[in-house]
Scaffold this motif. Sequence first.
Motif, PDB file in Angstrom:
ATOM      1  N   LYS A 166       0.699  -1.257  -0.092  1.00  0.00           N
ATOM      2  CA  LYS A 166      -0.117  -0.005  -0.033  1.00  0.00           C
ATOM      3  C   LYS A 166       0.926   1.034  -0.005  1.00  0.00           C
ATOM      4  O   LYS A 166       1.958   1.222   0.641  1.00  0.00           O
ATOM      5  N   THR A 167       0.383   2.371  -0.805  1.00  0.00           N
ATOM      6  CA  THR A 167       1.054   3.584  -0.694  1.00  0.00           C
ATOM      7  C   THR A 167       0.097   4.470   0.180  1.00  0.00           C
ATOM      8  O   THR A 167      -0.915   4.607  -0.181  1.00  0.00           O
ATOM      9  N   PHE A 168       0.683   5.313   1.020  1.00  0.00           N
ATOM     10  CA  PHE A 168      -0.123   6.179   2.079  1.00  0.00           C
ATOM     11  C   PHE A 168       0.777   7.380   2.659  1.00  0.00           C
ATOM     12  O   PHE A 168       1.720   7.282   2.457  1.00  0.00           O
ATOM     13  N   SER A 169      -0.203   8.028   3.047  1.00  0.00           N
ATOM     14  CA  SER A 169       0.515   9.210   3.903  1.00  0.00           C
ATOM     15  C   SER A 169      -0.165   9.263   5.299  1.00  0.00           C
ATOM     16  O   SER A 169      -1.176   8.558   5.456  1.00  0.00           O
ATOM     17  N   VAL A 170       0.451   9.795   6.332  1.00  0.00           N
ATOM     18  CA  VAL A 170       0.010   9.816   7.549  1.00  0.00           C
ATOM     19  C   VAL A 170      -0.103  11.716   8.056  1.00  0.00           C
ATOM     20  O   VAL A 170       0.723  12.128   7.694  1.00  0.00           O
ATOM     21  N   ASP A 171      -1.159  11.936   8.167  1.00  0.00           N
ATOM     22  CA  ASP A 171      -1.600  13.442   8.495  1.00  0.00           C
ATOM     23  C   ASP A 171      -0.895  13.919   9.837  1.00  0.00           C
ATOM     24  O   ASP A 171      -0.610  12.826  10.616  1.00  0.00           O
ATOM     25  N   LYS A 172      -1.155  15.273  10.240  1.00  0.00           N
ATOM     26  CA  LYS A 172      -0.571  15.574  11.541  1.00  0.00           C
ATOM     27  C   LYS A 172      -1.050  14.923  12.922  1.00  0.00           C
ATOM     28  O   LYS A 172      -0.422  14.993  13.977  1.00  0.00           O
ATOM     29  N   ASN A 173      -2.298  14.207  12.633  1.00  0.00           N
ATOM     30  CA  ASN A 173      -2.813  13.467  13.880  1.00  0.00           C
ATOM     31  C   ASN A 173      -2.799  12.144  13.894  1.00  0.00           C
ATOM     32  O   ASN A 173      -3.093  11.380  14.761  1.00  0.00           O
ATOM     33  N   GLY A 174      -1.704  11.728  12.749  1.00  0.00           N
ATOM     34  CA  GLY A 174      -1.404  10.291  12.906  1.00  0.00           C
ATOM     35  C   GLY A 174      -2.391   9.240  12.031  1.00  0.00           C
ATOM     36  O   GLY A 174      -2.288   8.415  11.919  1.00  0.00           O
ATOM     37  N   LYS A 175      -3.314  10.044  11.520  1.00  0.00           N
ATOM     38  CA  LYS A 175      -4.367   9.373  10.842  1.00  0.00           C
ATOM     39  C   LYS A 175      -3.748   8.986   9.304  1.00  0.00           C
ATOM     40  O   LYS A 175      -3.276   9.711   8.490  1.00  0.00           O
ATOM     41  N   THR A 187      11.995  14.906  -6.200  1.00  0.00           N
ATOM     42  CA  THR A 187      11.575  15.604  -4.906  1.00  0.00           C
ATOM     43  C   THR A 187      11.435  14.754  -3.720  1.00  0.00           C
ATOM     44  O   THR A 187      10.729  13.609  -4.151  1.00  0.00           O
ATOM     45  N   PRO A 188      11.297  15.083  -2.631  1.00  0.00           N
ATOM     46  CA  PRO A 188      10.941  14.168  -1.376  1.00  0.00           C
ATOM     47  C   PRO A 188       9.479  13.778  -1.531  1.00  0.00           C
ATOM     48  O   PRO A 188       8.733  14.721  -1.880  1.00  0.00           O
ATOM     49  N   SER A 189       9.183  12.487  -1.125  1.00  0.00           N
ATOM     50  CA  SER A 189       8.024  12.143  -1.402  1.00  0.00           C
ATOM     51  C   SER A 189       7.081  12.404   0.019  1.00  0.00           C
ATOM     52  O   SER A 189       7.667  12.515   1.000  1.00  0.00           O
ATOM     53  N   LYS A 190       5.937  12.589  -0.453  1.00  0.00           N
ATOM     54  CA  LYS A 190       4.783  12.572   0.880  1.00  0.00           C
ATOM     55  C   LYS A 190       4.519  11.301   1.207  1.00  0.00           C
ATOM     56  O   LYS A 190       3.367  11.275   2.214  1.00  0.00           O
ATOM     57  N   PHE A 191       4.628  10.154   0.419  1.00  0.00           N
ATOM     58  CA  PHE A 191       4.132   8.813   0.871  1.00  0.00           C
ATOM     59  C   PHE A 191       4.989   8.060   1.453  1.00  0.00           C
ATOM     60  O   PHE A 191       6.261   8.084   1.217  1.00  0.00           O
ATOM     61  N   ASN A 192       4.440   6.862   2.004  1.00  0.00           N
ATOM     62  CA  ASN A 192       4.969   5.775   2.665  1.00  0.00           C
ATOM     63  C   ASN A 192       4.627   4.533   1.735  1.00  0.00           C
ATOM     64  O   ASN A 192       3.443   4.438   1.085  1.00  0.00           O
ATOM     65  N   ILE A 193       5.233   3.621   1.706  1.00  0.00           N
ATOM     66  CA  ILE A 193       4.978   2.222   1.197  1.00  0.00           C
ATOM     67  C   ILE A 193       5.473   1.182   1.878  1.00  0.00           C
ATOM     68  O   ILE A 193       6.420   0.897   2.488  1.00  0.00           O
TER      69      ILE A 193
END
Length: 191
Positions: A57-66, A89-95
């Motif tokens: 999965k490819t995802f981001s985490v917001d400032k609240n940890g969601k 550029t630096p990615s906003k996502f985790n995999i």
Amino acid sequence: MLTPLQKYLVEKITLSEEELLLIDSVSILKKIRKKQFLFEAGEVWKYNAFVCRGLVKTFSVDKNGKEHIINFSPENYWFGDRDSLTNNTPSKFNIDAIEDSEIILIKKEDFEMLCHKIPSLNNLVNTILQKSFVVSQKRIHDSISLAAEEKYQNFLDSHPSLINRIPQHMIGAYLGITPETITRIRRNSNK
């Protein structure tokens, strides 16, 4: 014996033995365990990646940890951060892996070389990118236009093989709805 990537490619395009060997020569096999990160936000994504086995999965985490899931990638799917890859550029996502997975990574410059030397691969890549753009447009439209029940039903219709492989909370994070809403939708659909 063909690798999963080679098998996928020969089902889509005609490749010579030399072209298959060239692809194999720049392919890096990476095994990741369930819940192991392949890539973390803040790094620059430098690969074209293909899932041979498993589910990521490819995802981001917001400032609240969601967690906000952008994409699920099962077997025979290409994935990665196109923005980071293209613009360096630096990615906003985790995999990370939802299941134990085997991934083929091909460095950006090697992939560009393959596309230059193998025109049929370049054509396939362009077709995949066009289809991905259409899917992204539909996903954006659905996320801003549809009710939770319709989003969930579209997910079921579009990804029937994934429904039992992905935990309910992750489906919710992908659709932008809570797991409780999914439970309610499921309960109401069983009536």
